[in-house]
Scaffold this motif. Structure first.
Motif, PDB file in Angstrom:
ATOM      1  N   GLY A   1       0.795  -1.211   0.000  1.00 24.05           N
ATOM      2  CA  GLY A   1       0.000   0.000   0.000  1.00 24.05           C
ATOM      3  C   GLY A   1       0.831   1.267   0.000  1.00 24.05           C
ATOM      4  N   LEU A   2       0.108   2.391  -0.023  1.00 25.22           N
ATOM      5  CA  LEU A   2       0.706   3.722  -0.030  1.00 25.22           C
ATOM      6  C   LEU A   2       0.075   4.534   1.089  1.00 25.22           C
ATOM      7  CD1 LEU A   2       2.268   6.147  -1.393  1.00 25.22           C
ATOM      8  CD2 LEU A   2       0.203   6.500  -2.757  1.00 25.22           C
ATOM      9  N   GLY A   3       0.912   5.035   1.973  1.00 21.26           N
ATOM     10  CA  GLY A   3       0.454   5.966   3.003  1.00 21.26           C
ATOM     11  C   GLY A   3       0.879   7.360   2.616  1.00 21.26           C
ATOM     12  N   PHE A   4       0.020   8.328   2.867  1.00 19.23           N
ATOM     13  CA  PHE A   4       0.308   9.701   2.468  1.00 19.23           C
ATOM     14  C   PHE A   4      -0.174  10.638   3.562  1.00 19.23           C
ATOM     15  CE2 PHE A   4       0.231  13.460  -0.198  1.00 19.23           C
ATOM     16  CZ  PHE A   4       1.235  13.223  -1.124  1.00 19.23           C
ATOM     17  N   ALA A   5       0.644  11.619   3.906  1.00 20.22           N
ATOM     18  CA  ALA A   5       0.248  12.608   4.919  1.00 20.22           C
ATOM     19  C   ALA A   5       0.707  13.988   4.470  1.00 20.22           C
ATOM     20  CB  ALA A   5       0.861  12.267   6.273  1.00 20.22           C
ATOM     21  N   GLU A   6      -0.059  14.989   4.884  1.00 19.87           N
ATOM     22  CA  GLU A   6       0.245  16.374   4.532  1.00 19.87           C
ATOM     23  C   GLU A   6       0.053  17.232   5.765  1.00 19.87           C
ATOM     24  OE1 GLU A   6      -1.212  19.684   1.238  1.00 19.87           O
ATOM     25  OE2 GLU A   6      -2.494  17.982   1.676  1.00 19.87           O
ATOM     26  N   GLY A   7       1.031  18.097   6.005  1.00 21.90           N
ATOM     27  CA  GLY A   7       0.949  19.011   7.139  1.00 21.90           C
ATOM     28  C   GLY A   7       1.839  20.208   6.899  1.00 21.90           C
ATOM     29  N   SER A   8       2.261  20.836   7.986  1.00 21.89           N
ATOM     30  CA  SER A   8       3.160  21.976   7.850  1.00 21.89           C
ATOM     31  C   SER A   8       4.142  21.996   9.009  1.00 21.89           C
ATOM     32  CB  SER A   8       2.373  23.288   7.801  1.00 21.89           C
ATOM     33  OG  SER A   8       2.041  23.720   9.096  1.00 21.89           O
ATOM     34  N   ASN A   9       5.168  22.820   8.837  1.00 20.38           N
ATOM     35  CA  ASN A   9       6.154  22.970   9.897  1.00 20.38           C
ATOM     36  C   ASN A   9       5.574  23.706  11.107  1.00 20.38           C
ATOM     37  OD1 ASN A   9       5.978  25.382   8.459  1.00 20.38           O
ATOM     38  ND2 ASN A   9       8.107  25.928   8.806  1.00 20.38           N
ATOM     39  N   LYS A  10       4.368  24.222  10.986  1.00 13.25           N
ATOM     40  CA  LYS A  10       3.720  24.954  12.080  1.00 13.25           C
ATOM     41  C   LYS A  10       2.680  24.124  12.831  1.00 13.25           C
ATOM     42  CE  LYS A  10       5.386  29.154  11.409  1.00 13.25           C
ATOM     43  NZ  LYS A  10       6.204  29.784  12.394  1.00 13.25           N
TER      44      LYS A  10
ATOM     45  N   ILE B   1       5.703   3.943   0.782  1.00  9.85           N
ATOM     46  CA  ILE B   1       5.327   2.840  -0.098  1.00  9.85           C
ATOM     47  C   ILE B   1       5.753   1.583   0.636  1.00  9.85           C
ATOM     48  CG2 ILE B   1       5.730   1.715  -2.305  1.00  9.85           C
ATOM     49  CD1 ILE B   1       6.441   4.529  -3.407  1.00  9.85           C
ATOM     50  N   LEU B   2       4.786   0.750   0.948  1.00  5.80           N
ATOM     51  CA  LEU B   2       5.082  -0.438   1.740  1.00  5.80           C
ATOM     52  C   LEU B   2       4.784  -1.695   0.927  1.00  5.80           C
ATOM     53  CD1 LEU B   2       6.042  -1.191   4.590  1.00  5.80           C
ATOM     54  CD2 LEU B   2       3.657  -1.283   5.274  1.00  5.80           C
ATOM     55  N   HIS B   3       5.682  -2.665   1.035  1.00  5.05           N
ATOM     56  CA  HIS B   3       5.529  -3.947   0.358  1.00  5.05           C
ATOM     57  C   HIS B   3       5.231  -5.041   1.374  1.00  5.05           C
ATOM     58  CE1 HIS B   3       8.279  -1.665  -2.344  1.00  5.05           C
ATOM     59  NE2 HIS B   3       7.413  -2.095  -3.233  1.00  5.05           N
ATOM     60  N   LYS B   4       4.680  -6.123   0.887  1.00  9.84           N
ATOM     61  CA  LYS B   4       4.517  -7.302   1.737  1.00  9.84           C
ATOM     62  C   LYS B   4       5.912  -7.742   2.155  1.00  9.84           C
ATOM     63  CE  LYS B   4       0.431  -8.375  -0.834  1.00  9.84           C
ATOM     64  NZ  LYS B   4       0.147  -8.558  -2.227  1.00  9.84           N
ATOM     65  N   GLY B   5       6.112  -7.942   3.428  1.00  6.93           N
ATOM     66  CA  GLY B   5       7.446  -8.269   3.928  1.00  6.93           C
ATOM     67  C   GLY B   5       8.153  -7.066   4.524  1.00  6.93           C
ATOM     68  N   ASN B   6       7.456  -5.944   4.658  1.00  7.71           N
ATOM     69  CA  ASN B   6       7.971  -4.730   5.305  1.00  7.71           C
ATOM     70  C   ASN B   6       9.164  -4.082   4.623  1.00  7.71           C
ATOM     71  OD1 ASN B   6       6.023  -4.629   7.296  1.00  7.71           O
ATOM     72  ND2 ASN B   6       7.135  -6.049   8.596  1.00  7.71           N
ATOM     73  N   THR B   7       9.245  -4.126   3.314  1.00  6.04           N
ATOM     74  CA  THR B   7      10.243  -3.342   2.605  1.00  6.04           C
ATOM     75  C   THR B   7       9.531  -2.169   1.968  1.00  6.04           C
ATOM     76  OG1 THR B   7       9.977  -4.599   0.563  1.00  6.04           O
ATOM     77  CG2 THR B   7      11.703  -5.340   2.103  1.00  6.04           C
ATOM     78  N   GLY B   8      10.281  -1.185   1.554  1.00 10.98           N
ATOM     79  CA  GLY B   8       9.672  -0.045   0.892  1.00 10.98           C
ATOM     80  C   GLY B   8      10.441   1.222   1.166  1.00 10.98           C
ATOM     81  N   THR B   9       9.769   2.343   0.949  1.00  6.71           N
ATOM     82  CA  THR B   9      10.396   3.650   1.094  1.00  6.71           C
ATOM     83  C   THR B   9       9.498   4.555   1.916  1.00  6.71           C
ATOM     84  OG1 THR B   9      11.451   3.445  -1.078  1.00  6.71           O
ATOM     85  CG2 THR B   9      11.274   5.658  -0.170  1.00  6.71           C
TER      86      THR B   9
END
Length: 164
Positions: A47-56, A114-122
């Protein structure tokens, strides 16, 4: 005679290790494409996790979402990021650049995993023209900053689609 052979072999091994170290350092710190740093294996995508925020804003206030097994969305994100050239910097350089920034100016921060089965990714944090890739290091975007409007629109589409 054996001592001389041992000494020559030892010196040879030290020279080879030194040359490998220099080559690795040179290779790590050369200019490259951002997409090449992303681990993505289509066949085992989880799957793909995505988050958006700010430095504040605190991390708990960031908007986030998770998509399972959405190869098309991951490939679209990687394609977008492929237009950027990066160069690795050390953590001291990254911290100096970060500390020189005007803290009163709000900056958007994007995080994706970006997560792969087996806990690899970026796992990557994008902040203007700086990037932190977990377990790989810190990078300057040479032809940046990264288009935060595109990323924000991309995220909004994912978030809305995921709410349905």
């Amino acid at each position: 005679m054996k001592k001389k052979n041992f000494k020559n072999v030892f010196i040879g091994i030290v020279v080879i290790l030194f040359l490998l170290f220099i080559f690795k350092n040179f290779n790590d710190y050369r200019e490259g494409n951002l997409a090449d740093l992303i681990i993505y294996e289509q066949e085992i995508l989880f799957g793909l996790g995505f988050a958006e925020g700010s430095n504040k804003s605190p991390r708990s206030n960031w908007k986030s979402t998770w998509l399972e097994d959405d190869k098309e969305t991951v490939e679209k994100l990687i394609d977008f990021l492929s237009q950027y050239q990066v160069k690795k910097i050390n953590s001291k350089q990254y911290d100096e650049e970060f500390n020189q920034k005007d803290k009163s100016v709000e900056e958007e921060i994007f995080e994706f995993e970006i997560l792969h089965k087996g806990n690899t990714g970026t796992s990557m944090y994008l902040l203007g023209d700086r990037i932190h890739i977990r377990n790989k290091g810190y990078y300057d975007v040479l032809n940046g900053p990264i288009d935060s409007d595109w990323l924000s629109d991309f995220f909004k589409k994912i978030y809305e689609r995921n709410k349905e």
